[in-house]
Scaffold this active site. Sequence first.
Site, PDB file in Angstrom:
ATOM      1  N   THR B  70       3.807   0.553   4.912  1.00 37.27           N
ATOM      2  CA  THR B  70       3.107   1.156   6.009  1.00 37.27           C
ATOM      3  C   THR B  70       1.825   0.748   6.293  1.00 37.27           C
ATOM      4  OG1 THR B  70       4.650   3.188   6.077  1.00 37.27           O
ATOM      5  CG2 THR B  70       2.525   3.360   7.325  1.00 37.27           C
ATOM      6  N   ASN B 149      15.901  -1.762   8.475  1.00 38.90           N
ATOM      7  CA  ASN B 149      16.178  -0.913   7.321  1.00 38.90           C
ATOM      8  C   ASN B 149      17.027   0.087   7.603  1.00 38.90           C
ATOM      9  OD1 ASN B 149      14.216  -0.093   9.537  1.00 38.90           O
ATOM     10  ND2 ASN B 149      14.020   1.958   8.680  1.00 38.90           N
ATOM     11  N   GLN B 179      12.197  -4.629   3.661  1.00 43.76           N
ATOM     12  CA  GLN B 179      13.670  -4.416   3.265  1.00 43.76           C
ATOM     13  C   GLN B 179      14.402  -5.758   2.514  1.00 43.76           C
ATOM     14  OE1 GLN B 179      15.490  -1.660   2.451  1.00 43.76           O
ATOM     15  NE2 GLN B 179      14.112  -0.302   3.972  1.00 43.76           N
ATOM     16  N   SER B 197       6.923  -4.146  -0.140  1.00 46.55           N
ATOM     17  CA  SER B 197       6.568  -2.898  -0.792  1.00 46.55           C
ATOM     18  C   SER B 197       7.333  -2.995  -1.971  1.00 46.55           C
ATOM     19  CB  SER B 197       7.369  -1.791   0.135  1.00 46.55           C
ATOM     20  OG  SER B 197       7.427  -0.440  -0.418  1.00 46.55           O
ATOM     21  N   HIS B 199       8.138  -0.019  -3.947  1.00 45.25           N
ATOM     22  CA  HIS B 199       9.114   1.175  -4.141  1.00 45.25           C
ATOM     23  C   HIS B 199      10.552   0.961  -4.245  1.00 45.25           C
ATOM     24  CE1 HIS B 199       9.584   3.908  -0.928  1.00 45.25           C
ATOM     25  NE2 HIS B 199       8.562   2.864  -0.314  1.00 45.25           N
ATOM     26  N   THR B 235     -10.787   0.570  -5.155  1.00 42.34           N
ATOM     27  CA  THR B 235     -10.212   0.437  -6.407  1.00 42.34           C
ATOM     28  C   THR B 235      -8.675   0.092  -6.583  1.00 42.34           C
ATOM     29  OG1 THR B 235     -11.990   1.750  -7.578  1.00 42.34           O
ATOM     30  CG2 THR B 235     -10.060   1.340  -8.918  1.00 42.34           C
ATOM     31  N   CYS B 322      11.427   7.825   7.316  1.00 41.06           N
ATOM     32  CA  CYS B 322      10.200   7.789   7.856  1.00 41.06           C
ATOM     33  C   CYS B 322      10.366   8.430   9.330  1.00 41.06           C
ATOM     34  CB  CYS B 322       9.555   6.478   7.977  1.00 41.06           C
ATOM     35  SG  CYS B 322       9.093   5.671   6.328  1.00 41.06           S
TER      36      CYS B 322
END
Lengths: 396, 378
Positions: B70, B149, B179, B197, B199, B235, B322
């Site tokens: 995102t 997705n 995806q 992404s 995950h 960080t 989402c």
Amino acid sequence: MKDVLLVKYGEIAIRGKNRYIVENRLIKTIIRKLKKIGEYWVTKEQGRFVIESLGENMDFDEVIPQVITVLGVVAVCPGVRTEDQCIENLRSVALEHIKTQYPNGGIKYKVDTKRSDKRYPLHSREVSADIGGYILHNMENVTVDVHNYDVKLMVELRNSAYIYSKVIKGYGGLPVGSSGKATVLMSGGIDSPVAAFLTAKRGAEIDAVYFDSPPYTSERAKQKVKDLAERLSDFTCGIKLYVVPFTDVQLEIYNRIQAEKMTIVLKRAMVKCAEKIAEKNGSMALVMGDSIGQVASQTLESINAIDSAAKDLPILRPLCGNDKQEIIDIARKIGTYDISIRPYEDCCTIFVAKHPETKPKRRIIENVEKRIENLDELIEKAVNDTQVFNINIDED
Amino acid sequence: MIYFDNASTTNISEKVYSVVCDEMKNCFANPSSLHKLGFESERKITEAREKIASALKVNASEVYFTSGGTEANNTAILGAAESRKRYGKRVITMQTQHPSVEESFKILEERGFEVITLDVDKKGYVDIGQLEDALNDDTILVSIMSVNNEIGTMQKIEEIAAAVKRKDPKILFHTDNVQGFGKHRINAKNIDLMSISAHKIHALKGTGALIIKNGVRIESLIHGGEQQRGIRPGTENLHGIIAMGTASEECFANIEENALNVKGVKTKLLEIKDRLEGVSVNGDEEEGSPYILSLSFEGIRGEVLLHALENEDIFVSTGSACSSRNKKKKSVIDYLDSSKREGTVRFSFCADNTAQEAEKCVDVLERLVGELRKYQRR
């Protein structure tokens, strides 16, 4: 001189011989809530309670929210107590109080005195005038206006003297449990939590029943009801939530009953379940969130046809005369609205007819219902399989 | 448990788990610290960055870590448009994009950009001709998602990127490849910005990256430090990044094998079409991503089927996680055939899934759908 929170509790004061029972219940509730945040001392003082901290200072910002949500409390007043009631002392305490509460001045005020100790050498008016004058001479940027005042400085002469200037309103009503117990049928919607609150406000202890129909309702919908119960438990000092597995009953109704009568028969089945639970937990009444005419199953005809499902208990509908907006306003005030509008609606729309009957006849419904021969068994089973959640119920 | 919701998120792979556990114990210093502990952390990030870069065949200096897909999409779209606004006002997107892309374009519209939204056909493809027609001298940015997705439709992203560059190499091309990352190879030659992404490929939530081609300048959305050349200060998510590097290496090493495996799962699951009436596939049944299968069941509510499957320990979803909480929002299916919206369920796979699981799922589906179809609104 000590910081104290005065608690006013209007209606209880007029309750004849039961008064002390109701008072003690209220004190107990307040003590229970304050126990969570620190050590406080609560005393009775002629139609008021006085809360003081056992520690050094009183954090009003922490204490007031706890006390204000106790049902039965009409208002709380943050102020000071002083033992020495001589006028010289009262003057300086009053001045200090005003200076702390309104450090920048800019106020129009008046002083009002109540003297329950009639042996006090000065009349109430004389005390008010004296203190009012003293403040005016010793503080800048303040004016006296006995008609158009922003601040009313109260001086109450009781066993001790109490001085305060702010009155924060509570919800009123009666202390929870002073009127017996009621069981509310609770969905995840806006209305039923408000109905539960209003019933609790009149002193009823509340248990809630939720009908769970997986896969047509989700875990999140159940969590929503738990969260609503959690919110309500702030007022009710804990709530018992019964979750009834209702899918089988629902499907059987779908199978046997024509579409337009489904909702009424379903609601009757819910009432039957709730009544069984209510009888076990010692409730005196059932509570529903109906508002007359809001939806098809809430017309007077529908209410009439649903009501006879309860054999022994009356069904209270505290919202029957409220418009939706009025209900929403209360829901907002008590903090259930934001939980109720979470988007996890249950998927029970399958069980809502496209064109439900708006004027069902009670006799016909009762006959139609007989088509479900095993209804009693299904209900019995649902009640037996019910899960119970104790939400914020204290052990004692 | 049968977990067919891998497009929402995946479990943590054994390898990632053990690597991250070790590193959490051993390596904690701030990568920007000047001492040797800091240098050690920095080195781990560099390693991860190189792994991801080599998997995508891009330069390591082109990988900017973000908090996820995102943020990568927001940064790419808003940042690119802001940095190029003096060259033009036209930005091009497509229907069926992820909400993080769609919403970013809405913001651009509010800021006065001219947003062109390309249509998709019944299978979810954009028309390259329509795109070429939309490209004009005022165009500064095009964003096309690689793999949808919800329905798994794979755009011909290399062809599309080439078409954009043919028109004008200065037009920035972005693709939401969340995806596709680790699942399908993609030639990044003409791609200026690519969101990925972690995950979705068995690493940790809260980590993702934006690939920014060297020489492409975008405005950063976040301010406050020099990390990652000021494009994404703050960080770095050290352990998330280590996990992403490890997972990326693992996925790309087995990319063809994995795709073959999930293809088998998907094919097996498609047998439900022979067992039940009124089942249809959304997207492109033949050419779509093997990782995603979107099915519509007539006379069923997707959410009810989802919860019924859940009772059988099978986990799926009804669309993008989402947007699943917002019923009013248009879903991908609405762009294809809105009549199917109610009864749509997405099955999404990973290499751990097996054909046996799919077989069991078909049996359960056949039974459940049969039962649920008895109860329809009347």
